[in-house]
Every structure is written in structure tokens, then in C-alpha cells.
Design a protein around this motif. Structure first.
Motif, PDB file in Angstrom:
ATOM      1  N   TRP A 124      44.763  28.507  23.562  1.00 14.64           N
ATOM      2  CA  TRP A 124      44.972  26.735  23.141  1.00 14.64           C
ATOM      3  C   TRP A 124      44.819  26.215  24.722  1.00 14.64           C
ATOM      4  N   ASP A 125      45.224  26.743  26.025  1.00 15.18           N
ATOM      5  CA  ASP A 125      45.443  26.411  26.626  1.00 15.18           C
ATOM      6  C   ASP A 125      44.073  26.586  28.096  1.00 15.18           C
ATOM      7  N   HIS A 126      43.436  26.409  27.669  1.00 11.78           N
ATOM      8  CA  HIS A 126      42.298  26.779  27.804  1.00 11.78           C
ATOM      9  C   HIS A 126      40.654  26.971  26.910  1.00 11.78           C
ATOM     10  N   ALA A 127      41.293  26.166  26.077  1.00 16.16           N
ATOM     11  CA  ALA A 127      40.014  24.981  24.897  1.00 16.16           C
ATOM     12  C   ALA A 127      40.692  24.210  24.963  1.00 16.16           C
ATOM     13  N   SER A 183      36.789  30.080  28.735  1.00 15.22           N
ATOM     14  CA  SER A 183      37.027  32.387  29.092  1.00 15.22           C
ATOM     15  C   SER A 183      37.609  33.021  28.106  1.00 15.22           C
ATOM     16  N   HIS A 184      38.359  32.864  27.101  1.00 17.96           N
ATOM     17  CA  HIS A 184      38.734  34.075  25.569  1.00 17.96           C
ATOM     18  C   HIS A 184      39.645  32.340  24.908  1.00 17.96           C
ATOM     19  N   GLY A 185      39.571  32.911  23.681  1.00 12.95           N
ATOM     20  CA  GLY A 185      40.473  31.876  22.620  1.00 12.95           C
ATOM     21  C   GLY A 185      41.391  31.258  22.527  1.00 12.95           C
ATOM     22  N   GLY A 218      46.346  30.923  40.273  1.00 15.23           N
ATOM     23  CA  GLY A 218      47.154  29.558  39.234  1.00 15.23           C
ATOM     24  C   GLY A 218      47.249  30.312  38.223  1.00 15.23           C
ATOM     25  N   HIS A 219      47.973  28.469  37.289  1.00 12.33           N
ATOM     26  CA  HIS A 219      48.106  29.169  35.477  1.00 12.33           C
ATOM     27  C   HIS A 219      49.581  30.641  35.466  1.00 12.33           C
ATOM     28  N   CYS A 220      48.917  31.553  35.028  1.00 15.02           N
ATOM     29  CA  CYS A 220      50.039  32.490  34.271  1.00 15.02           C
ATOM     30  C   CYS A 220      49.757  32.990  35.482  1.00 15.02           C
ATOM     31  N   ALA A 243      40.364  33.520  34.087  1.00 14.41           N
ATOM     32  CA  ALA A 243      41.206  32.128  33.733  1.00 14.41           C
ATOM     33  C   ALA A 243      42.189  33.087  33.003  1.00 14.41           C
ATOM     34  N   CYS A 244      42.221  33.584  32.274  1.00 14.48           N
ATOM     35  CA  CYS A 244      43.598  34.306  31.538  1.00 14.48           C
ATOM     36  C   CYS A 244      44.066  35.824  32.381  1.00 14.48           C
ATOM     37  N   SER A 245      43.406  36.793  32.590  1.00 15.15           N
ATOM     38  CA  SER A 245      43.447  37.705  32.831  1.00 15.15           C
ATOM     39  C   SER A 245      43.429  38.954  32.340  1.00 15.15           C
TER      40      SER A 245
HETATM   41 FE   LIG Z   1      45.661  31.148  29.428  1.00 16.11          FE
END
Ligand SMILES: [Fe+2]
Length: 327
Positions: free
Chosen positions: A108-111, A104-106, A296-298, A239-241
Motif C-alpha cells: 500500500w505505501d508504494h502503490a 517496486s512491490h505490492g 529514506g522511508h523505512c 524502495a523498501c528492500s
Molecule cells: Fe515500504
């Protein structure tokens, strides 16, 4: 022109990594909990060893089906290899079925779990290279400015070269893309149109020459994923919006004007400094007529509570590790 996204019969997504676990709260009919899934995969006795773990991040396993064809995308990979490696076998994930990984984006918490995701997919499919979809802007190192004005660097995500050395087929683009029988659409960069969604103040990236930090509040490498489900409509995975979840939904509606939006799942980033925009966000979310919201998540507990109060428990089911949503 509207992308020719296929109309699928159904979509199912499994929360493989998220910030929280919630094995007990009751859920509506379209959601199943972690424990029944553990039992299907061999848990004969409830034990700590069988439980999944949560960590700050997100990874969703999204499977779209049309007739007897099914295609699967791993949307993000969580913050580190361990979580993916622990949760996958417990939840019965068949990594051979993963057609590709969409990042989704660069951050750490997704990649951070990308190496494990590539290794698991390749090991399960006798070393067939797995496609990894990225945006070229994801790989500059990032940092955040703390309240004390201290700069806290963010661990760099695995580079395209590292991923290719593991055997991945890296597809880098800043454009929207239809993938896997046109079952999935990756949005491309998300236009920022609302007045109150201002990105991530204090977010930085390395300058081009690597010598200093420069402001990067918009995180323009972020994309979302959509699926179009027959009789329901567009389901959006965000994923993080960092773009703002209302900007995400407006872009989805503008991209598919002939189909209603049906559901949204992922991280809505309404915690920390963004708690102040919860009222406007919840009000504007009401304009999309969504039937399914899986924060979810953030997202943060304040926004999650506000969403439940506004839209009710049949619409809002908070995400947690091991939950499966069938739409
Ligand atoms: Fe995130």
C-alpha cells in the motif's frame, strides 16, 4: 549476460513522497532542498499552504539524460492519492514527462497513489496511456502479524484491471526488463544470499483460493531499478528492500560486473524487527564503495545514524520530500 543498459550522462531524482520532510538541514552540493524548488515554482512568501506533506511511503521521480534525450520514470507512488496530488504541483512536476510508472512491490505505501499517478500522467499528456510496470505476484492481498498475534490486513493495491480502466497500459512480468531507450533496468526477482536478511517475518498473503492467510516472508515480487551514469557507475533505487539492501546491492553488482556501483537511494527497511541487523548491514554496505547513499522511508533513524557515522555526511544524505539529487 550483462544487460545492455545505456550509459547516460546524468541522472536526477526528486523525492516526491517520503516519510519525512527536512527543509532546513544543510546538504552536499549534489542535493538541493525543497524550498528553493518551491520558490522556482511560484512560492513568493513562505507559508503552510505551500509546503509539501510527508506520509509513510515512497515515490521517486527519476530522470535520466543522454545528450538531448531525457526519459523519466516514476518509481512508486506513495501511500495514497492525496500526497502525490498535493506535492506534485508544489514541486513543479511535469507529469507529461513521465514515460512510465515502475512499481517496486505490492504494498500500500508504494502503490496507494497509483490511481493519482496514472490520472496525472494522462491528464498532462492529453490521455496518452501511461505504461505501468508490475510483477504478477503483487496483487494478492497481504497482511502482517502483530506482536499480539493479531492479523492486521493490508489494503489491497489497485488491480491491473482498475489501472487499465483508468487508461494505463499495464506490463506484468517477473523477469528483468530494460525500458525507455535502455536508460533503466528493472531487476526482476532478487536472489536472497546473505544469511542475516530474512525478509519480513510475520508477513502473510491470501491463499490462492482466498480462504485463508499463508506465510509470505520473502515478498518475491520486489524489484529494484538501476541507471548507469557515465564516469560514476550504477545508481540503484530500492524502495523498501524487503530482500535486504545488501542482497539488492549484491544482485546489482552481479548483474553489472563491469561497472562499479555508485549510489543507492530509497528505503532500506532497517527499522522495527530489522534493527538487530543494522551492524552487519552497515559493515557489508562498506564493501560496495558507494559514493552516494540516500536512506529514506523505512530505513529508520537508528540505521540512518549508523550509516552517517560509518560513511560520513558527504556520502550519506537522508532522503526527505522535495530533495533533488543530481548525479
Ligand atoms: Fe515500504
Amino acid at each position: 549476460m550483462e544487460p545492455s543498459l545505456a550509459v547516460v550522462d546524468s541522472v536526477e531524482f526528486l523525492v516526491l513522497v517520503d516519510n519525512s520532510l527536512d527543509s532546513l538541514s544543510s546538504v552536499p552540493k549534489h542535493v538541493t532542498l525543497e524550498w528553493p524548488r518551491l520558490m522556482r515554482n511560484g512560492m513568493k512568501e513562505l507559508s503552510g499552504e505551500w509546503q509539501c506533506c510527508a506520509n509513510h511511503g515512497l515515490s521517486l521521480l527519476v530522470t535520466a539524460r543522454l545528450g538531448d534525450i531525457s526519459r523519466t520514470v516514476l518509481f512508486d507512488t506513495g501511500p495514497e492519492n492525496y500526497v502525490l496530488e498535493r506535492n506534485s504541483p508544489r514541486l513543479g512536476v511535469d507529469h507529461a514527462a513521465v514515460d512510465g510508472i515502475v512499481l517496486s512491490h505490492g504494498h500500500w505505501d508504494h502503490a496507494g497513489g497509483l490511481p493519482a499517478a496514472v490520472r496525472l500522467a494522462m491528464a498532462a499528456s492529453r490521455n496518452r496511456p501511461v505504461d505501468v510496470f508490475v510483477h504478477p505476484g503483487m496483487f494478492r492481498q497481504r497482511a502482517m502479524t502483530l506482536a499480539s498475534d493479531t492479523i492486521l490486513p493490508i489494503k489491497a493495491i489497485p488491480s491491473p484491471q482498475e489501472l487499465e480502466e483508468l487508461g494505463a497500459n499495464v506490463i506484468s512480468s517477473d523477469r528483468p526488463q530494460l525500458i525507455f531507450n535502455d536508460f533503466f533496468w528493472i531487476s526482476g526477482e532478487i536472489p536472497r544470499v546473505t544469511g542475516y536478511e530474512k525478509g519480513f517475518p510475520g508477513h502473510l498473503r491470501r491463499s490462492e483460493d482466498g480462504s485463508s492467510w499463508e506465510p509470505d516472508p520473502l515478498i518475491m515480487d520486489e524489484r529494484f531499478l538501476t541507471v548507469k551514469v557515465r564516469n560514476n557507475g550504477i545508481v540503484i533505487f530500492t524502495a523498501c528492500s524487503h530482500a535486504g539492501v545488501v542482497n539488492v546491492l549484491r544482485h546489482a553488482r552481479g548483474s553489472f560486473p563491469s561497472t562499479p556501483l555508485y549510489g543507492v537511494a530509497g528505503g532500506f527497511h532497517l527499522s522495527a524487527g530489522n534493527e538487530k541487523i543494522i551492524p552487519e548491514t552497515v559493515e557489508d554496505l562498506g564493501t560496495f564503495g558507494l559514493s552516494v547513499i540516500a536512506p529514506g522511508h523505512c530505513t529508520g533513524w537508528r540505521a540512518t545514524n549508523a550509516l552517517v557515522r560509518a560513511f560520513g555526511e558527504n556520502v550519506v544524505t537522508p532522503s526527505a520530500v522535495g530533495k533533488t539529487y543530481s548525479l
